[in-house]
Design an enzyme around this catalytic site. Structure first.
Site, short mmCIF file in Angstrom:
data_model
loop_
_atom_site.label_atom_id
_atom_site.label_comp_id
_atom_site.label_asym_id
_atom_site.label_seq_id
_atom_site.Cartn_x
_atom_site.Cartn_y
_atom_site.Cartn_z
N ASP A 46 104.40 16.76 97.99
CA ASP A 46 104.75 18.10 97.49
C ASP A 46 104.99 19.05 98.65
OD1 ASP A 46 105.10 20.43 96.11
OD2 ASP A 46 103.03 20.59 95.42
N GLU A 100 107.47 28.62 98.11
CA GLU A 100 107.43 28.09 96.74
C GLU A 100 106.01 28.14 96.21
OE1 GLU A 100 107.17 25.15 93.41
OE2 GLU A 100 105.99 25.29 95.22
N GLU A 101 105.08 27.74 97.07
CA GLU A 101 103.68 27.62 96.64
C GLU A 101 103.03 28.99 96.39
OE1 GLU A 101 102.71 24.96 95.64
OE2 GLU A 101 103.44 23.28 96.81
N HIS A 144 111.41 22.46 98.54
CA HIS A 144 110.73 23.52 99.31
C HIS A 144 110.13 22.99 100.60
CE1 HIS A 144 106.54 22.79 97.76
NE2 HIS A 144 107.13 22.48 96.64
N HIS A 186 98.10 19.06 95.79
CA HIS A 186 97.55 20.27 96.42
C HIS A 186 96.22 20.02 97.12
CE1 HIS A 186 100.31 23.19 94.05
NE2 HIS A 186 100.93 22.52 94.99
N ASP A 230 111.60 18.65 93.47
CA ASP A 230 110.24 18.98 93.89
C ASP A 230 109.29 17.88 93.42
OD1 ASP A 230 107.95 20.24 94.67
OD2 ASP A 230 108.16 21.98 93.36
ZN LIG Z 1 106.19 21.71 94.94
#
Ligand SMILES: [Zn+2]
Ligand SMILES: *[C@@H]1O[C@H](CO)[C@@H](O)[C@H](O)[C@H]1NC(C)=O
Ligand SMILES: *[C@@H]1O[C@H](CO)[C@@H](O)[C@H](O)[C@H]1NC(C)=O
Ligand SMILES: *[C@@H]1O[C@H](CO)[C@@H](O)[C@H](O)[C@H]1NC(C)=O
Ligand SMILES: *[C@@H]1O[C@H](CO)[C@@H](O)[C@H](O)[C@H]1NC(C)=O
Length: 521
Positions: free
Chosen positions: A299, A331-332, A287, A455, A360
């Site tokens: 990520d 995606e998130e 992504h 994140h 991912d």
């Molecule tokens: Zn991801």
């Protein structure tokens, strides 16, 4: 000798912020290149040596991967003006810069790929403020993502009414729910379904309590007309309220959510080799977006840049089957881009995708080599288990340990599985906790997250383990080369009947508690 591409000289990144973003041809979602170009490109590339697993894996150089990570971080920094920190969240300049970077690199490969953008509307929510009060006690409550606000974005005052069973059918909602705050148990169906049922029953807000230990936060998923403002609370808070109600008590409550749900136009990038059987494609994806909190270098910079580097390296070779790369957006926000793509395939296009491989997070600093445990036993489309076994052999061949992890809906394979397309993938772990046993297997630190910066703002250039990235990029290269070469022995695709397809979606709803990073049930 083949031309060695120097990834960092391809793009004057300083131009990213100001240049317009896509050519008109791209915006019309047309493949780049007309028929003559295509024939010429095929001619140009078809004399190249056939790709093999070892040849393609042998092109992987961690220095190139790191250089691409640098370029990606530079793109993330373009967002600083608006966000005060680097990010590649959808709607940001950093995300547009990411897409532009990918396309610029693909554009240097002399027609080896045809590529296009697929634009789609992505739902994105913001909760600005929220509060839940039961009799003058503030409850530790988490507003669900994509929740609507309470009426007029003002507090609503009402009593709390417990819903029967699990609140998955309208009959579970007593008449008194009308005008009240519905208290609903988690489980059996999605939070979105419960919120919708509560709305239809006339509730002014919904509170879902955990059926497991601890706090509860999740997402309502795709906004629906009847969704009401919805919170998650812990099992303990739920039990306390239920006990009070069961004893004949009345809870005077107020609920308040100030939130907004917006639709952002964003885009996937899809690139396909001009060489190879165009009816039989191996597809892979990572992504292109990050969360708002940070630049997302692991990520999914690690996955999306692995794909880009392999797309570059693959162009030195010829292929028997077509290879299709995808860089998903949204995606998130709940696997939006990949789901959009998979649900908008015609039957004919669906059948051309022999399998989908999801990449991912491939370089977590406290990594484990994880393989999605996709199996026939779980009803995953035929071929998923073969792919899983390929990764097992691959890690063994590379001389490292591996673990199986649940195929639980957390990444972009979901839409493909629901569309009946075999899928799988590998990862190095997110917010899961590494066990002592895994430390024996992989090194690292027990009791800590696989990706301690998952994140967060610190998912930057320091948040990569080069060893893990190198091993995984080699395995990704092998997976591409294997299926680019041959589908011999790999299950033939057939289209699911409408019934089976509906069944799959239902099964997935029961099986998958996640859609992307957030709980959905
Ligand atoms: Zn991801
Ligand atoms: C689970 O939800 C479905 C509706 O989605 C319902 O028909 C069924 O009765 C529920 N199961 C249980 C155990 O409550
Ligand atoms: C993988 O899936 C199979 C089939 O559902 C199951 O029997 C097995 O226990 C799973 N393995 C792990 C490690 O989760
Ligand atoms: C694999 O894991 C075992 C422990 O289960 C460990 O003894 C061995 O050294 C590990 N192998 C590698 C290559 O890390
Ligand atoms: C990457 O992981 C390996 C194996 O655990 C470790 O030896 C190495 O120090 C790590 N590298 C970084 C930069 O953390």
């Amino acid at each position: 000798m083949y031309i060695k591409f120097n990834p960092s000289t391809l793009l004057p990144l300083g131009l990213l912020a100001t240049s317009t973003f896509a050519s008109p041809a791209l915006q019309k979602q047309q493949p780049i290149g007309n028929t003559d170009d295509l024939a010429a490109a095929i001619l140009l590339h078809s004399h190249k040596p056939p790709v093999t697993e070892d040849l393609l894996a042998g092109t992987i150089d961690t220095k190139n991967l790191l250089s691409r990570a640098h370029d990606l971080y530079t793109a993330a920094k373009i967002s600083e003006g608006h966000y005060n920190h680097p990010t590649r969240v959808i709607g940001s300049l950093g995300h547009l810069g990411t897409i532009k970077y990918i396309e610029q690199v693909l554009g240097t490969l002399t027609g080896y790929y045809r590529f296009h953008e697929q634009q789609f509307p992505a739902v994105s929510g913001n909760v600005y403020e929220s509060r839940l009060v039961f009799d003058s006690h503030v409850v530790d409550a988490r507003p669900m993502s994509l929740t609507p606000p309470t009426k007029d974005k003002q507090p609503v005052f009402a009593t709390v009414v417990a819903v029967e069973n699990d609140g998955c059918v309208e009959e579970d909602y007593p008449l008194e729910v009308k005008g009240a705050i519905a208290l609903i148990k988690r489980g059996n169906c999605s939070f979105g379904q419960k919120s919708e049922n509560a709305g239809i029953a006339g509730a002014v807000a919904a509170v879902i309590y955990n059926n497991d230990i601890g706090e509860l936060s999740g997402t309502l998923g795709t906004p629906k007309e009847h969704h009401v403002a919805t919170f998650g609370i812990s099992d303990a808070a739920g039990a306390k309220a239920l006990e009070y109600l069961a004893g004949g008590g009345v809870i005077d409550a107020s609920a308040y959510i100030d939130a907004e749900v917006n639709v952002i136009q964003t885009k996937n990038v899809i690139a396909q080799t001009v060489l190879g059987d165009q009816e039989n494609c191996v597809m892979l994806g990572g992504h292109s977006d990050s969360v708002e909190e940070g630049p997302g270098v692991n990520d999914d910079g690690s996955g999306s840049m692995t794909l880009l580097e392999i797309a570059v390296q693959l162009s030195r070779f010829s292929v028997n089957n077509c290879v299709r790369f995808s860089w998903w957006s949204g995606e998130e926000e709940g696997l939006l881009g990949s789901t959009w793509y998979a649900t908008h395939l015609t039957d004919e296009e669906n059948l051309k995708i022999r399998l989908f491989m999801d990449y991912d997070m491939l370089a977590s600093t406290n990594f484990a080599y994880q393989i999605y445990n996709a199996t026939d036993a779980e009803g995953d489309p035929k071929g998923s288990e073969e792919l899983r076994n390929f990764y097992v052999d691959g890690y063994k061949g590379l001389g490292v340990n591996y673990t199986f992890i649940p195929f639980d809906g957390r990444s972009d394979y979901v839409g493909f599985i629901e569309a009946g397309i075999p899928a799988g993938g590998i990862a190095t772990g997110a917010e899961g906790i590494k066990t002592a046993e895994e430390v024996e297997m992989f090194g690292g630190l027990a009791g800590q997250w696989y990706d301690p910066c998952y994140h967060q703002l610190c998912d930057d250039l320091t948040n990569l383990n080069e060893t893990a990235w190198g091993v995984n990029a080699r395995l990704v290269a092998k997976s591409v080369a294997k299926y680019a070469n041959s589908f011999e022995g790999f299950p033939v695709r057939k289209l699911d009947s409408a019934d089976i397809r509906a069944e799959r979606v239902l099964e997935a709803k029961k099986k998958w508690k996640y859609r992307g990073r957030k709980l959905v049930m």
